[in-house]
Motif scaffolding. Structure first.
Motif, PDB file in Angstrom:
ATOM      1  N   VAL A 114     -65.631  -6.764   0.130  1.00 46.94           N
ATOM      2  CA  VAL A 114     -65.938  -6.132   1.233  1.00 46.94           C
ATOM      3  C   VAL A 114     -65.867  -4.395   0.883  1.00 46.94           C
ATOM      4  O   VAL A 114     -66.672  -3.663   1.310  1.00 46.94           O
ATOM      5  CB  VAL A 114     -65.201  -6.340   2.622  1.00 46.94           C
ATOM      6  N   LEU A 115     -64.848  -4.203   0.441  1.00 47.53           N
ATOM      7  CA  LEU A 115     -64.341  -2.764  -0.092  1.00 47.53           C
ATOM      8  C   LEU A 115     -65.574  -2.402  -0.881  1.00 47.53           C
ATOM      9  O   LEU A 115     -66.137  -1.210  -0.857  1.00 47.53           O
ATOM     10  CB  LEU A 115     -63.117  -2.860  -0.876  1.00 47.53           C
ATOM     11  N   ASP A 116     -65.728  -3.100  -2.011  1.00 46.10           N
ATOM     12  CA  ASP A 116     -66.930  -2.586  -3.008  1.00 46.10           C
ATOM     13  C   ASP A 116     -68.221  -2.558  -2.508  1.00 46.10           C
ATOM     14  O   ASP A 116     -69.016  -1.587  -2.777  1.00 46.10           O
ATOM     15  CB  ASP A 116     -67.035  -3.516  -4.321  1.00 46.10           C
ATOM     16  N   ALA A 117     -68.712  -3.640  -1.701  1.00 44.54           N
ATOM     17  CA  ALA A 117     -70.010  -3.769  -1.009  1.00 44.54           C
ATOM     18  C   ALA A 117     -70.187  -2.699  -0.129  1.00 44.54           C
ATOM     19  O   ALA A 117     -71.273  -1.901  -0.126  1.00 44.54           O
ATOM     20  CB  ALA A 117     -70.310  -5.133  -0.458  1.00 44.54           C
ATOM     21  N   GLY A 118     -69.080  -2.153   0.717  1.00 42.15           N
ATOM     22  CA  GLY A 118     -69.402  -1.115   1.530  1.00 42.15           C
ATOM     23  C   GLY A 118     -69.692   0.159   0.917  1.00 42.15           C
ATOM     24  O   GLY A 118     -70.641   0.797   1.470  1.00 42.15           O
ATOM     25  N   THR A 119     -69.580   0.501  -0.057  1.00 40.25           N
ATOM     26  CA  THR A 119     -70.009   1.697  -1.100  1.00 40.25           C
ATOM     27  C   THR A 119     -71.313   1.545  -1.644  1.00 40.25           C
ATOM     28  O   THR A 119     -72.017   2.105  -1.500  1.00 40.25           O
ATOM     29  CB  THR A 119     -68.791   2.457  -1.810  1.00 40.25           C
ATOM     30  N   ALA A 120     -71.253   0.002  -2.482  1.00 40.42           N
ATOM     31  CA  ALA A 120     -72.234   0.085  -3.439  1.00 40.42           C
ATOM     32  C   ALA A 120     -73.553  -0.430  -2.495  1.00 40.42           C
ATOM     33  O   ALA A 120     -74.569  -0.398  -3.193  1.00 40.42           O
ATOM     34  CB  ALA A 120     -71.912  -0.846  -4.454  1.00 40.42           C
ATOM     35  N   LEU A 121     -73.650  -1.001  -1.409  1.00 39.02           N
ATOM     36  CA  LEU A 121     -74.627  -1.743  -1.022  1.00 39.02           C
ATOM     37  C   LEU A 121     -75.038  -1.012   0.374  1.00 39.02           C
ATOM     38  O   LEU A 121     -75.631  -1.703   1.367  1.00 39.02           O
ATOM     39  CB  LEU A 121     -74.419  -3.117  -0.690  1.00 39.02           C
ATOM     40  N   ALA A 122     -74.740   0.330   0.563  1.00 40.54           N
ATOM     41  CA  ALA A 122     -74.959   1.148   1.947  1.00 40.54           C
ATOM     42  C   ALA A 122     -76.818   1.389   1.834  1.00 40.54           C
ATOM     43  O   ALA A 122     -77.127   1.772   0.665  1.00 40.54           O
ATOM     44  CB  ALA A 122     -74.242   2.283   1.643  1.00 40.54           C
ATOM     45  N   TRP A 123     -77.223   1.385   2.792  1.00 38.08           N
ATOM     46  CA  TRP A 123     -78.589   1.641   3.122  1.00 38.08           C
ATOM     47  C   TRP A 123     -78.524   3.261   3.411  1.00 38.08           C
ATOM     48  O   TRP A 123     -77.826   3.644   4.032  1.00 38.08           O
ATOM     49  CB  TRP A 123     -79.293   1.128   4.112  1.00 38.08           C
ATOM     50  N   PRO A 124     -79.636   3.789   3.048  1.00 42.85           N
ATOM     51  CA  PRO A 124     -79.711   5.280   3.471  1.00 42.85           C
ATOM     52  C   PRO A 124     -79.860   5.385   5.167  1.00 42.85           C
ATOM     53  O   PRO A 124     -80.230   4.464   5.692  1.00 42.85           O
ATOM     54  CB  PRO A 124     -80.818   5.884   2.931  1.00 42.85           C
ATOM     55  N   GLU A 125     -79.096   6.396   5.820  1.00 40.86           N
ATOM     56  CA  GLU A 125     -79.146   6.608   7.045  1.00 40.86           C
ATOM     57  C   GLU A 125     -80.410   6.667   7.695  1.00 40.86           C
ATOM     58  O   GLU A 125     -80.658   6.178   8.797  1.00 40.86           O
ATOM     59  CB  GLU A 125     -78.217   7.540   7.540  1.00 40.86           C
ATOM     60  N   HIS A 126     -81.201   7.232   7.344  1.00 43.77           N
ATOM     61  CA  HIS A 126     -82.903   7.798   7.693  1.00 43.77           C
ATOM     62  C   HIS A 126     -83.808   6.934   6.670  1.00 43.77           C
ATOM     63  O   HIS A 126     -83.892   7.502   6.017  1.00 43.77           O
ATOM     64  CB  HIS A 126     -82.979   9.036   7.928  1.00 43.77           C
ATOM     65  N   PRO A 127     -84.198   5.607   7.253  1.00 40.23           N
ATOM     66  CA  PRO A 127     -85.105   5.125   6.460  1.00 40.23           C
ATOM     67  C   PRO A 127     -86.408   5.695   6.219  1.00 40.23           C
ATOM     68  O   PRO A 127     -86.800   6.605   7.078  1.00 40.23           O
ATOM     69  CB  PRO A 127     -85.238   3.752   7.128  1.00 40.23           C
ATOM     70  N   SER A 128     -86.906   5.707   5.057  1.00 38.59           N
ATOM     71  CA  SER A 128     -87.998   6.519   4.672  1.00 38.59           C
ATOM     72  C   SER A 128     -89.161   5.802   3.816  1.00 38.59           C
ATOM     73  O   SER A 128     -89.514   6.135   2.924  1.00 38.59           O
ATOM     74  CB  SER A 128     -87.581   7.707   3.930  1.00 38.59           C
ATOM     75  N   GLY A 129     -89.430   4.458   4.251  1.00 32.70           N
ATOM     76  CA  GLY A 129     -90.508   3.591   3.629  1.00 32.70           C
ATOM     77  C   GLY A 129     -89.924   2.791   2.637  1.00 32.70           C
ATOM     78  O   GLY A 129     -88.757   2.661   2.173  1.00 32.70           O
ATOM     79  N   PRO A 130     -90.985   2.215   1.881  1.00 32.13           N
ATOM     80  CA  PRO A 130     -90.581   1.020   0.707  1.00 32.13           C
ATOM     81  C   PRO A 130     -89.752   1.379   0.003  1.00 32.13           C
ATOM     82  O   PRO A 130     -89.102   0.774  -0.818  1.00 32.13           O
ATOM     83  CB  PRO A 130     -92.287   0.737   0.407  1.00 32.13           C
ATOM     84  N   ALA A 131     -89.673   2.785  -0.569  1.00 30.38           N
ATOM     85  CA  ALA A 131     -89.011   3.481  -1.557  1.00 30.38           C
ATOM     86  C   ALA A 131     -87.467   2.945  -1.343  1.00 30.38           C
ATOM     87  O   ALA A 131     -86.814   2.800  -2.223  1.00 30.38           O
ATOM     88  CB  ALA A 131     -89.316   4.849  -1.776  1.00 30.38           C
ATOM     89  N   ASP A 132     -87.136   3.011  -0.354  1.00 31.29           N
ATOM     90  CA  ASP A 132     -85.632   2.516   0.300  1.00 31.29           C
ATOM     91  C   ASP A 132     -85.306   1.269  -0.222  1.00 31.29           C
ATOM     92  O   ASP A 132     -84.277   0.800  -0.537  1.00 31.29           O
ATOM     93  CB  ASP A 132     -85.517   2.615   1.648  1.00 31.29           C
ATOM     94  N   VAL A 133     -86.352   0.227   0.034  1.00 33.20           N
ATOM     95  CA  VAL A 133     -86.091  -1.049  -0.235  1.00 33.20           C
ATOM     96  C   VAL A 133     -85.966  -1.246  -1.628  1.00 33.20           C
ATOM     97  O   VAL A 133     -85.208  -1.997  -2.227  1.00 33.20           O
ATOM     98  CB  VAL A 133     -87.386  -1.884   0.429  1.00 33.20           C
ATOM     99  N   ARG A 134     -86.860  -0.656  -2.734  1.00 34.31           N
ATOM    100  CA  ARG A 134     -86.770  -0.663  -3.946  1.00 34.31           C
ATOM    101  C   ARG A 134     -85.510  -0.246  -4.485  1.00 34.31           C
ATOM    102  O   ARG A 134     -84.743  -1.019  -5.331  1.00 34.31           O
ATOM    103  CB  ARG A 134     -87.849   0.099  -4.707  1.00 34.31           C
ATOM    104  N   ALA A 135     -85.028   0.981  -3.839  1.00 35.00           N
ATOM    105  CA  ALA A 135     -83.668   1.332  -4.325  1.00 35.00           C
ATOM    106  C   ALA A 135     -82.500   0.416  -4.107  1.00 35.00           C
ATOM    107  O   ALA A 135     -81.695   0.133  -4.738  1.00 35.00           O
ATOM    108  CB  ALA A 135     -83.474   2.821  -3.715  1.00 35.00           C
TER     109      ALA A 135
END
Lengths: 239, 239, 239, 239
Positions: A114-135
């Motif tokens: 949980v600790l590690d995932a919290g930092t490593a698997l965060a989504w950006p706060e303001h979604p901006s299209g498919p590039a976010d998904v890729r990242a």
DNA sequence: CAATAACCGAGACGGTACGTCTTGTCTTGCG
DNA sequence: CGCAAGACAAGACGTACCGTCTCGGTTATTG
């Protein structure tokens, strides 16, 4: 010649030093949340200010020492050789201190996850299209395939196949939530009509990643992830 | 009243009866092959007559009792509660008899897996087009999701995440071979140009199945398999 | 500077060597009788020849190593510092081996007591008058006041004050029998009319001895015993 | 339904009520003297008013609660089941409060013993002949054989066989003094020439009482005490 | 048709780790 | 500063299995 056994359980009176990749500041904000060990959660149920009125508080140093020791031992000797006694010795902590806060080694690893995932698997706060998904998918693939964190997730996924309680913990406390969050973000980023469609896309991307990691045992491969994303994300070329 | 723990290890003096879904005739033809415990294999390698000069041969009853007891206990109490001593007691067999022929409980389960897969995951001898692939994938999905056999494969896949020796055994002794065979059959049945292309198709079908079984924990669903096959097999030339 | 703590529990892979004051021949004739661990007792109940038909037998070396280790540790570090783990380590034996045959450290000491008393507190086979009583009482006083054996009896008498189970074991399994035997011999040797009279004489002699040992904590003193005997045994001078 | 184990260590928020057979007035006059934990003794030595300059004084309620809880638990569950934690819980007191004033459970029991003996084993201020001795011995026999107090003395005598520190405390702090006082009174009451002769008489009476209580485990018996006194006191000049 | 191996049941054994319990020390805040 | 509360390091408890090792009894060739 890989080291196949754990080291001696000689005392290693660890102190706050050498708390590697998790520093106290990070943790103070999020003390052992997932497994319900959290005392503030209890207190929020009973009263407003509450928590525990008197008595000594949980030792942050001990908590971190345990989490890191478990992580280190898992990476070095593997899940089977990971024992509560070994963790206690490596962390320089009494066995009872571990049992006071965690029910099992799975619980400890779960907190690490949980600790590690919290930092490593965060989504950006303001979604901006498919590039976010890729990242995000690239981050996920890296998380799954690289050392401390991926090893933990892999071990927990494996153990969940063997033990219903682990499965319950992992799904109810992590995977379900992760998936719900991912589905929502995918839907937003790709401007999909409903969650079901987003779930289909998400699965189409994640299934091969899990398959590679758990069944085929192939290492993390950026090119593979890119190809996968190209195929699934409207065939838009990756660049 | 769900049984949550294993039963007493009270002796259960060996009963050749109640050997459920594996009868002796099947097994006599294929005694404990996969783990190399097989003596006839050794002897056939060394010489024709020689083998073992004198003394009694391996007890087929004991072998079957162990395999079935392991299977039963796994299904009933789970992998964690499965112990050599428990298997021995349930099979009415001495512990040493187990250690003589298997190295660990993983070995026993592996033998079970090979046994079950041999019958359940067979391809038709004379390939006759895409319908064979559909049938095989359906059989595979059923195998993965249904009781004794799927439980064993699931457990071994899970344990392989935790223990390199199990991973080695499962891949080197089963999965790799299975995959090679499947790729070859898919290539033939779909008339593909090379193995790589066949592997891509195979993975595209199997990855979601593994994902569902191991990560999503969804039950076996024929409709899902059909939809998957429709999507992947109709537009085979994925470019 | 008396050593107040037990030594490290480092393994001490003891072998039959250094089995001090109890040799195997003595013991083979009387294996762990008193606490009902004796298997021949069971078998005598079920059948004539019986004992245990097959399987490995109890290791005599382990039994002696445990008994002697317990004795040694008791004498050196005292009852409080005597632990099952410590005995196991000192005896070079696995903890489970101790638990297989004894229920507690009290049980082990009790076996030692029975063993030692059997040789030290024997009456002559053919009674020959008051001199036998004098000799026996002297032997008893020495037994109570000298190293290994007396220390054990003292500890068990002390612990019997604290724990009903110990009291039950010590009285039911040793003291009552000892007393009955002593009363009978005293009656014979002194040619007394009945057991009650013999019991009175016996108590008159033993009570001061116990009192000195347990309450006054005075060391063994031959002169005191002689004076006591002079006073109680018809005032016949001790020479 | 005999209670064989101690109760849960559930908190029992301190109740000054139910402090059974020791009321505050008695104790205020003699607070925890014997083990040297007593602060008032210190303060009385240093000055009259001053004592401790600031901060709160020792809680009398806590002290009594601990002493009585220890007594109750000893009587109900026995010495072995008596733990500091159990006493603390039963007394509704924090563990540290116990450790602040006593070193061990033996210390607590010792304080109880001194308290009880002070009232139960007093000699009359003005000696008036052999009748005083008879009365005292009867009181002593009753003390040894009856509930709370006798149980404590019995336990401490037993534990003194196992632990040198207990022996030192019990003898140095209680038994020696008791004996000296008893010898002096016996000498006076029986008009004996010297202390040695008085000691012989005293031992002749007490030894059988201790023997009965500690070794024979016979209950308190007034007739036995009378017979014993008849025998030993009438022919005082035992020569 | 013995002799002779190997198998097999039973289970003791040296170990390791378990999860629990208690000890004695400590720390934190209330009164 | 005493006290309730309770976390902490330490370490023994008694249990469960591990994998190894005798024991005798039982087959089943093979000389």
């Amino acid at each position: 010649m890989a080291p196949t056994g754990p080291p001696d359980h000689r005392a290693n009176p660890v102190r706050t030093a050498r708390l590697a990749h998790k520093d106290a500041s990070t943790i103070a904000a999020q003390p052992s949340r997932a497994t319900g060990n959290d005392r503030s959660a209890d207190s929020s149920a009973t009263g407003s200010t509450g928590s525990r009125s008197t008595g000594s508080r949980r030792s942050e140093a001990a908590r971190l020492a345990v989490l890191n020791a478990a992580d280190d031992l898992l990476v070095e000797y593997g899940f089977e050789a990971l024992t509560i006694e070994g963790i206690a010795a490596a962390a320089g902590v009494a066995k009872q201190t571990i049992y006071r806060w965690w029910k099992s080694k799975v619980d400890i690893l779960f907190d690490n996850l949980v600790l590690d995932a919290g930092t490593a698997l965060a989504w950006p706060e303001h979604p901006s299209g498919p590039a976010d998904v890729r990242a995000y998918v690239h981050r996920f693939a890296a998380f799954l395939g690289e050392e401390p964190a991926g090893r933990v997730l892999q071990a927990l996924l494996g153990h969940a196949q063997l033990d219903p309680r682990t499965a319950e913990l992992l799904h109810g406390g992590f995977l379900d939530e992760l998936r719900a969050r991912d589905v929502a973000h995918v839907r937003t980023c790709l401007a999909l009509a409903d969650d079901d469609r987003a779930a289909v896309v998400l699965d189409a991307v994640l299934a091969p990643l899990y398959h590679r990691a758990l069944v085929l045992r192939r290492p993390h491969d950026t090119a593979f992830v890119d190809a996968l994303l190209d195929r699934q994300l409207d065939r838009q070329p990756a660049r």
